[in-house]
Design an enzyme around this catalytic site. Structure first.
Site, PDB file in Angstrom:
ATOM      1  CG  ASP A   1      -1.947   0.999   1.307  1.00  0.00           C
ATOM      2  OD1 ASP A   1      -2.397   1.428   0.232  1.00  0.00           O
ATOM      3  OD2 ASP A   1      -2.361   1.386   2.428  1.00  0.00           O
TER       4      ASP A   1
ATOM      5  N   GLY B   1      -7.664   8.414   7.227  1.00  0.00           N
ATOM      6  CA  GLY B   1      -7.743   8.704   8.657  1.00  0.00           C
ATOM      7  C   GLY B   1      -9.164   8.716   9.202  1.00  0.00           C
TER       8      GLY B   1
ATOM      9  CG  HIS C   1      -6.337   4.711  -1.634  1.00  0.00           C
ATOM     10  ND1 HIS C   1      -5.172   4.396  -0.987  1.00  0.00           N
ATOM     11  CD2 HIS C   1      -6.261   4.115  -2.847  1.00  0.00           C
ATOM     12  CE1 HIS C   1      -4.423   3.647  -1.774  1.00  0.00           C
ATOM     13  NE2 HIS C   1      -5.060   3.461  -2.923  1.00  0.00           N
TER      14      HIS C   1
HETATM   15  P1  13P Z   1      -8.834   4.740   5.813  1.00  0.00           P
HETATM   16  O1  13P Z   1      -7.932   5.635   6.617  1.00  0.00           O
HETATM   17  O2  13P Z   1     -10.125   5.416   5.481  1.00  0.00           O
HETATM   18  O3  13P Z   1      -9.040   3.432   6.460  1.00  0.00           O
HETATM   19  O4  13P Z   1      -8.113   4.483   4.410  1.00  0.00           O
HETATM   20  C1  13P Z   1      -7.106   3.507   4.299  1.00  0.00           C
HETATM   21  C2  13P Z   1      -6.423   3.549   2.985  1.00  0.00           C
HETATM   22  O5  13P Z   1      -6.855   4.165   2.040  1.00  0.00           O
HETATM   23  C3  13P Z   1      -5.184   2.757   2.860  1.00  0.00           C
HETATM   24  O6  13P Z   1      -4.517   2.998   1.666  1.00  0.00           O
END
Ligand code: 13P
Length: 315
Positions: A81, A180, A210
């Protein structure tokens, strides 16, 4: 069984989205695999740069290899990621990852294409697929920190050119979500108009959303009641995942919500057991709660119940 995200996207496109869940430790790994088996869903494990260095990159890989043996029916992709170029190259070399994300979205357009193309060439030579990002999400996630003023929605007119010239296999688009627990000041604003335009320009091409945690208010209230201080936390309405899937989103990233489950379980446990110091007691509760959370998310994503159909496609 580890597969590429490409295979999962072929099965899901236009119908449902695959959950992409970030993990850091063995309790999350156990809950993640159990929840996906319980809901009969294919899934994507996301490993971030921060989770690779939390202990040692080999440690997390070892945990995932073991989980694959403990849950032999599972079908999943292992995905880096938000990689920078060096981390992508390291993951490609390792032979363990089936998919990497190169995030050069903070670079100027032409440089984003060049960097993505270098990673694509290296990855494709080893049968690994690549997610790239165009546009910029706001919010903070590890080394990725973008103020709301600098967040930029994906330009649908650039998307086709970007994909053709970079050769990426899927594209993360910015349509109003952010990373976040503090995503929206007022009401949520997902730009389905922008998403729909991107899909028109890139028909059949897998898109990625994301910053898709829902930040359930009940979870936030329980954390705060047990001594937490998460004020004004707000997320994406999970009932909109299926609409996004119909518009070409095949991968939906969720990290924050899993951290909230961990925080709630551990805060409540130690509040209720001030004499406690056995880490396994809250750990056991967390694994069961995380599995439940994953199965519920897969219902929202529409991926629940698709495991056997995907098995036929990959075997
Ligand atoms: P969140 O912070 O909404 O869980 O998003 C996670 C993300 O996009 C990881 O790449």
């Amino acid at each position: 069984m580890i597969v590429t995200t490409k295979k999962l996207f072929e099965a899901a496109y236009g119908k449902y989205a695959i959950g992409a869940y970030n993990i850091n430790n063995l309790e999350q790994a156990m809950g993640l695999f159990q929840g996906n088996i319980d809901s009969q869903a294919p899934f994507i494990i996301q490993i971030s740069k921060g989770s690779r260095s939390y202990t040692n990159k080999l440690m997390l890989e070892g945990i995932i290899r073991a989980a694959d043996e403990v849950f032999p029916e599972s079908i999943f992709a292992v995905h880096l990621d938000h990689g920078d170029e060096a981390t992508c190259m390291d993951c490609i070399k390792s032979g363990f990852y089936s998919s990497v994300m190169i995030d050069a979205s903070s670079e100027p357009y032409e440089k984003n294409i060049e960097t993505t193309k270098r990673v694509v060439d290296a990855a494709h030579a080893k049968g690994i697929v690549v997610e790239a990002e165009l546009g910029q999400l706001g919010g903070v996630e590890e080394h990725v920190n973008v103020s709301e003023d600098n967040a930029k929605l994906t330009n649908p007119d650039q998307a086709k050119d970007f994909v053709e010239r970079s050769g990426c296999d899927s594209l993360a688009v910015a349509i109003g979500t952010s990373h976040g627990a503090f995503k929206f000041q007022g009401s949520q604003s997902l730009h389905f108009d922008v998403l729909s335009q991107i899909q028109k320009n890139l028909p059949g091409f897998p898109l990625v959303m994301h910053g898709s945690s829902s930040v359930p208010q009940e979870e936030v209230e329980r954390i705060n009641a047990a001594g937490g201080k998460l004020l004004g936390a707000k997320g994406v309405d999970a009932s909109q995942f299926r609409q996004a899937a119909q518009l070409g989103v095949t991968k939906i990233n969720i990290d924050t919500d899993g951290r909230l489950v961990w925080t709630r379980v551990h805060r409540e446990y130690f509040l209720e057991h001030p004499e406690g110091f056995d880490l396994r007691a809250p750990g056991k509760i967390f694994m069961a709660e995380y599995a439940k959370f994953i199965a519920q998310k897969n219902d929202y994503l529409g991926s629940a119940g698709h495991l056997e159909e995907v098995r036929k496609l990959v075997s």
